[in-house]
Motif scaffolding. Structure first.
Motif, mmCIF file in Angstrom:
data_model
loop_
_atom_site.group_PDB
_atom_site.id
_atom_site.type_symbol
_atom_site.label_atom_id
_atom_site.label_comp_id
_atom_site.label_asym_id
_atom_site.label_seq_id
_atom_site.Cartn_x
_atom_site.Cartn_y
_atom_site.Cartn_z
ATOM 1 N N THR A 241 0.739 -1.319 0.365
ATOM 2 C CA THR A 241 0.278 -0.069 0.163
ATOM 3 C C THR A 241 0.624 1.358 0.092
ATOM 4 N N LEU A 242 0.109 2.103 -0.648
ATOM 5 C CA LEU A 242 0.784 3.684 -1.085
ATOM 6 C C LEU A 242 0.100 4.481 -0.398
ATOM 7 N N TYR A 243 0.916 5.384 0.983
ATOM 8 C CA TYR A 243 0.053 6.683 1.613
ATOM 9 C C TYR A 243 0.192 7.803 0.548
ATOM 10 N N THR A 244 -0.422 8.383 0.414
ATOM 11 C CA THR A 244 -0.461 9.585 0.220
ATOM 12 C C THR A 244 -1.545 10.470 -0.248
ATOM 13 N N LEU A 245 -1.663 11.529 -0.535
ATOM 14 C CA LEU A 245 -2.129 12.706 -0.030
ATOM 15 C C LEU A 245 -3.751 13.082 -1.109
ATOM 16 N N ALA A 246 -3.941 13.247 -0.641
ATOM 17 C CA ALA A 246 -6.147 14.266 -2.128
ATOM 18 C C ALA A 246 -6.418 15.203 -2.084
ATOM 19 N N PRO A 247 -6.139 16.406 -2.536
ATOM 20 C CA PRO A 247 -6.023 16.053 -3.554
ATOM 21 C C PRO A 247 -3.729 15.869 -3.462
ATOM 22 N N ASP A 248 -3.770 15.293 -5.234
ATOM 23 C CA ASP A 248 -2.015 15.265 -5.041
ATOM 24 C C ASP A 248 -2.164 15.184 -7.017
ATOM 25 N N PHE A 249 -0.472 14.731 -7.094
ATOM 26 C CA PHE A 249 -0.311 14.222 -8.280
ATOM 27 C C PHE A 249 -0.899 12.493 -9.166
ATOM 28 N N SER A 250 -1.859 12.837 -9.939
ATOM 29 C CA SER A 250 -2.667 11.786 -10.263
ATOM 30 C C SER A 250 -1.581 10.379 -10.739
ATOM 31 N N MET A 251 0.122 10.720 -11.014
ATOM 32 C CA MET A 251 0.153 10.033 -11.795
ATOM 33 C C MET A 251 1.092 8.905 -10.707
ATOM 34 N N ILE B 287 5.140 5.935 1.940
ATOM 35 C CA ILE B 287 4.688 7.446 1.578
ATOM 36 C C ILE B 287 4.703 7.963 0.550
ATOM 37 N N LEU B 288 4.784 8.532 0.343
ATOM 38 C CA LEU B 288 4.637 9.576 -1.244
ATOM 39 C C LEU B 288 3.742 10.944 -1.235
ATOM 40 N N PHE B 289 4.185 11.911 -1.371
ATOM 41 C CA PHE B 289 3.561 13.037 -1.819
ATOM 42 C C PHE B 289 4.505 14.274 -1.792
ATOM 43 N N SER B 290 3.790 14.982 -2.971
ATOM 44 C CA SER B 290 4.323 16.242 -3.411
ATOM 45 C C SER B 290 4.311 16.834 -2.174
ATOM 46 N N ASN B 291 5.749 18.180 -2.778
ATOM 47 C CA ASN B 291 5.770 19.238 -0.937
ATOM 48 C C ASN B 291 6.729 20.074 -1.973
ATOM 49 N N PRO B 292 6.580 21.249 -2.211
ATOM 50 C CA PRO B 292 5.182 21.266 -2.322
ATOM 51 C C PRO B 292 3.927 20.518 -3.253
ATOM 52 N N ASN B 293 2.844 20.818 -2.547
ATOM 53 C CA ASN B 293 1.308 20.197 -3.149
ATOM 54 C C ASN B 293 1.533 20.754 -4.807
ATOM 55 N N ASN C 101 11.205 2.846 8.597
ATOM 56 C CA ASN C 101 11.334 1.587 8.247
ATOM 57 C C ASN C 101 11.169 1.625 6.985
ATOM 58 N N ILE C 102 10.240 2.623 7.025
ATOM 59 C CA ILE C 102 9.029 2.438 4.652
ATOM 60 C C ILE C 102 10.189 3.094 4.233
ATOM 61 N N PRO C 103 10.081 3.201 3.223
ATOM 62 C CA PRO C 103 9.843 4.232 2.353
ATOM 63 C C PRO C 103 9.450 5.604 2.259
ATOM 64 N N VAL C 104 9.854 6.966 2.665
ATOM 65 C CA VAL C 104 9.025 7.951 2.511
ATOM 66 C C VAL C 104 9.549 8.954 1.808
ATOM 67 N N ILE C 105 9.461 9.867 0.779
ATOM 68 C CA ILE C 105 9.425 9.666 -0.521
ATOM 69 C C ILE C 105 8.740 11.893 -0.669
ATOM 70 N N PHE C 106 9.745 12.466 -1.122
ATOM 71 C CA PHE C 106 9.255 13.733 -0.681
ATOM 72 C C PHE C 106 9.652 14.115 -2.217
ATOM 73 N N ASP C 107 8.006 14.295 -2.659
ATOM 74 C CA ASP C 107 8.433 14.551 -4.112
ATOM 75 C C ASP C 107 7.883 15.684 -4.385
ATOM 76 N N GLU C 108 9.965 16.486 -4.142
ATOM 77 C CA GLU C 108 9.379 18.148 -4.996
ATOM 78 C C GLU C 108 9.986 18.912 -6.129
ATOM 79 N N ALA C 109 9.374 18.770 -7.150
ATOM 80 C CA ALA C 109 8.963 18.969 -8.506
ATOM 81 C C ALA C 109 8.882 20.452 -7.852
ATOM 82 N N TYR C 110 8.720 21.165 -7.119
ATOM 83 C CA TYR C 110 8.572 22.419 -7.370
ATOM 84 C C TYR C 110 8.753 23.504 -6.077
ATOM 85 N N MET C 111 10.109 22.484 -5.819
ATOM 86 C CA MET C 111 10.825 23.314 -4.118
ATOM 87 C C MET C 111 11.679 24.190 -4.719
#
Length: 336
Positions: free
Chosen positions: A89-99, A139-145, A166-176
């Motif tokens: 299971t991936l854990y993310t935010l709603a709304p977030d990047f649809s990809m 865990i994966l979410f865009s930050n900034p969202n 203990n699990i991957p935590v990914i910060f998608d920083e496309a707009y950082m």
């Protein structure tokens, strides 16, 4: 499985969060000169040695911690494929990047979404508690969202990394580049943390599709990544542009200044709700969105239109931004 909806390419394009101006002519000539010397009959350098050294210097990390691919979404897709095999299971935010949804479905994994407030903010303690209850695997979410522009603080990032060490935590920083607090500094402390970045936004290179994964885990994962992911042409263009990284700080500062100028004008509108942004766009909502979209269409301005009451407007040139503000003023005056 749902495909990704690409953006319209007609009108004044303020819908895809691209840079509104092309690469500087002098840099463009430097690119052309560099490309003319490429051995196009040879496969590209699969290690991307020069590119990674340049980007490592900018990000102040070891070059061995960098992996590059065909846009940052390829890096995100690779991480999802690697860590979520076996119906995880991936854990993310709603709304977030649809990809994120696209890659999860592609790999027959599951997705758990934590609903944010209208402005994109969320209670980090509740986010952590829900993730623990659901026993999430990544865990994966865009930050900034994307699409709201909201960004969490470094303290909140640390809370998440500590809670899910203990699990991957990914910060998608496309707009950082347009934001304030990056997770880059946390990579030394938290081995399972990742940062993904792109050259499509702040560096204006959406046309070449170049993105990065940054983590101490890269040394383990690099041998499993698709070979020759970046062409020699892409590597060359990206390397030339990154040599001019200091000059891009001026462009970034100008975009941030324009964003803040626009937000100051529209933040108190009665007919539209706009929210503070840490990205190169403004996110808003209105119950009369059809009227607003028609006004933009009349002016040949294309913005991002979502299925609900929300929309997103890329920060363009000062002239384009003034055209946007003129539409918003007319809408506010006519509907308030």
């Amino acid at each position: 499985m749902k495909g990704y909806q690409t953006h319209s390419q007609t009108g004044i394009l303020l819908n895809a969060n691209e840079a509104s101006q092309n690469v500087d002519d002098n840099v463009k000539q430097e690119i052309l000169d560099a490309i003319s010397n490429l051995a196009l009959n040879r496969y590209p350098d699969t290690t991307c040695h020069e590119l990674h050294d340049l980007y490592a210097n900018i990000m102040n990390v070891p070059s061995s911690w960098i992996l590059s691919g065909n846009g940052s979404d390829q890096m995100l897709g690779f991480l999802i494929q690697y860590y979520l095999q076996g119906n995880k299971t991936l854990y993310t935010l709603a709304p977030d990047f649809s990809m994120y949804d696209y890659y999860v479905e592609l790999n027959h994994a599951k997705i758990e979404k934590f609903e944010t407030s209208l402005d994109g903010s969320f209670d980090v303690d509740a986010f952590i508690s829900n993730g623990k209850d659901k026993k999430v695997d990544m865990i994966l979410f865009s930050n900034p969202n994307n699409p709201t522009g909201h960004a969490i603080s470094k303290l909140e990032m640390i809370q998440i990394c500590e809670a899910f060490s203990n699990i991957p935590v990914i910060f998608d920083e496309a707009y950082m580049e347009f934001g304030n607090e990056s997770a880059i500094d946390l990579l030394k402390t938290y081995p399972m943390a990742f940062v993904c970045r792109t050259l499509s936004k702040a560096y204006g290179l959406a046309g070449i599709r170049c993105g990065f994964m940054i983590s101490s885990q890269v040394e383990k994962l690099a041998s499993l990544f698709i070979p020759y992911a970046l062409s020699s042409v892409t590597q060359t263009i990206a390397s030339v542009v990154l040599r001019h990284a200091e000059a891009y700080k001026v462009n970034i500062a100008a975009i941030i200044s324009e964003r803040e100028r626009m937000y100051r004008e529209v933040k108190d509108y009665k007919t539209i709700s706009f929210y503070p942004s840490n990205a190169n766009f403004l996110y808003g909502r209105t119950d009369k969105k059809d009227i607003l979209m028609n006004l933009f269409k009349e002016k040949n301005i294309t913005i991002r239109n979502y299925a609900d009451t929300s929309f997103r407007i890329t920060i363009g040139t000062s002239e384009e931004n003034e055209m946007v503000l003129d539409v918003l003023r007319r809408f506010e005056y006519a509907n308030s």
